[in-house]
Design an enzyme around this catalytic site. Structure first.
Site, mmCIF file in Angstrom:
data_model
loop_
_atom_site.group_PDB
_atom_site.id
_atom_site.type_symbol
_atom_site.label_atom_id
_atom_site.label_comp_id
_atom_site.label_asym_id
_atom_site.label_seq_id
_atom_site.Cartn_x
_atom_site.Cartn_y
_atom_site.Cartn_z
ATOM 1 C CG HIS A 187 -2.067 0.937 1.127
ATOM 2 N ND1 HIS A 187 -2.107 1.993 0.240
ATOM 3 C CD2 HIS A 187 -3.239 0.988 1.811
ATOM 4 C CE1 HIS A 187 -3.254 2.639 0.386
ATOM 5 N NE2 HIS A 187 -3.953 2.050 1.321
ATOM 6 C CG HIS A 190 -5.403 6.006 -0.725
ATOM 7 N ND1 HIS A 190 -6.148 4.861 -0.650
ATOM 8 C CD2 HIS A 190 -5.423 6.373 -2.031
ATOM 9 C CE1 HIS A 190 -6.603 4.532 -1.836
ATOM 10 N NE2 HIS A 190 -6.166 5.444 -2.700
ATOM 11 C CE1 TYR A 192 -4.006 5.459 6.001
ATOM 12 C CE2 TYR A 192 -4.397 4.704 3.757
ATOM 13 C CZ TYR A 192 -4.880 5.112 4.981
ATOM 14 O OH TYR A 192 -6.232 5.191 5.207
#
Length: 388
Positions: A187, A190, A192
């Protein structure tokens, strides 16, 4: 060709999913990064917080298995890679004996339904508040010790701390392979941890992990390389990235195709084999002067398989303004699959991920394939409250 005899009055709004469009390109089998998938439809990762003490139980396994019955690939909700990675006791973890045993059951349940599954490996970085979560004494790890709001949340991560986090991603990826998963996703979107390095607003470093695009992507490339070393040359490794961040929808990590190529190339060299491109509206052009989407540019620049995601099959674009401020045409275009099929036929991406659409109706893909459009349950907020 998929054909339906329903009229608009009989079918209601779901009929606009097709608008006379042939959905065969979405439903046909495809091979991506060595994976043979029953169709091009993917379940996007969505944080659910139904895993007490980070353990995915039988209800979580059943939740994924229901969707595996008709989707080609599932990407799980984000899973914490180590003690520093997040602040919720209900988010699943991808470390620990009980947690990994739960994930083994999830993978087996998905495979029993004929689906493929990747865990999404996740670290939230400065979005974790100090002293929170199942490991309150763990430090907050971030590029520059500041949040997206500009608040000080800790000290900039040392190279040793970053090496430890990269090792955590690698251990989690190796565990996923050993548990029978079909690949992993990192990931990097967004806002993070990995994305905090990508974005100049949260990355103020002056060492080799900051500055221009090459420095800002360095940590993500190191994580990807560590993961690739841990899982071997053939295991699929996806990397999710975005321009936008939560609450900062105009954020940019690349201002033009040249900067995007400078961002993507080190990741591909490090061993990323699939890019998962998160846009709020999948159909919009990425840069001035071209119709090509961000997913399309990613595929064009890397030659690697691409998953596109962003408001597929829902009535309003993700995190859009209220319905009172939205035109019917904008809402319908988001619901319709016609632009999606067109972009696949143009070669802009290989797979398409859906979040809210398959959260609301686990049989969404099967109903599409059978022409049962009037039976599709459209998303509303009530779908967030259960694992149905």
């Amino acid at each position: 060709m998929l054909v339906t005899e329903l009229s608009a009055d009989e079918a209601g709004l779901p009929l606009t999913l097709l608008d006379g469009t042939d959905a065969t390109p979405l439903l046909s089998p495809v091979e991506v990064a060595g994976l043979k998938l029953r169709n091009r439809l993917v379940m996007a990762p969505m944080t659910r917080q139904f895993s007490p003490d980070g353990v995915p139980g039988e209800d979580v396994a059943a939740y994924y298995a229901r969707r595996a019955a008709s989707l080609g690939l599932l990407i799980t909700e984000g899973t914490y890679v180590d003690e520093t990675a997040g602040g919720s006791r209900e988010v699943p973890r991808f470390f620990g004996e009980r947690q990994l045993a739960g994930w083994r059951n999830v993978a087996a349940a998905v495979h029993a339904e004929g689906g493929a599954i990747f865990p999404q490996l996740w670290h939230i970085g400065s979005q974790r508040r100090p002293g929170t979560g199942p490991f309150p004494d763990a430090p907050v790890i971030s590029p520059s010790g500041i949040s997206a709001a500009g608040d000080t949340v800790g000290e900039p991560a040392t190279p040793a701390a970053l090496e430890a986090v990269a090792a955590s991603f690698a251990r989690a990826a190796a565990a996923a392979r050993d548990l029978g998963f079909d690949g992993v996703e990192l990931h990097g979107a967004h806002g993070y941890l990995l994305d905090q390095f990508h974005w100049p607003h949260t990355n103020r470093r002056t060492d080799g992990y900051g500055g221009g695009v090459a420095g800002r992507v360095r940590f993500s490339a190191e994580v990807a390389a560590a993961v690739r070393d841990a899982v071997g040359p053939e295991f699929p490794v996806a990397f999710r990235f975005s321009q936008w961040k939560g609450g900062h929808y105009d954020a940019r990590i690349a201002g033009d195709p040249a900067e995007l190529e400078a961002f993507l190339a080190p990741l591909a060299t490090a061993g990323v084999s699939i890019f998962h491109v998160s846009s709020r509206r999948y159909w919009l052009p990425a840069f001035d002067g071209s119709r090509r989407t961000l997913a399309g540019w990613t595929r064009h620049l890397t030659g690697l398989p691409v998953i596109a995601v962003g408001s597929v099959g829902v009535q309003a674009p993700f995190l859009g303004v209220s319905d009172d401020g939205k035109t019917q045409a904008e809402r319908q275009r988001s619901l319709s699959l016609a632009p999606l099929v067109g972009l696949i036929e143009r070669g802009e991406f290989d797979l398409v991920a859906m979040g809210r659409a398959v959260l609301a109706d686990h049989a969404w893909a099967a109903k599409l394939a059978d022409g049962q459009l009037s039976e599709i349950r459209l998303y509303d907020k009530s779908a967030d409250s259960s694992l149905f």
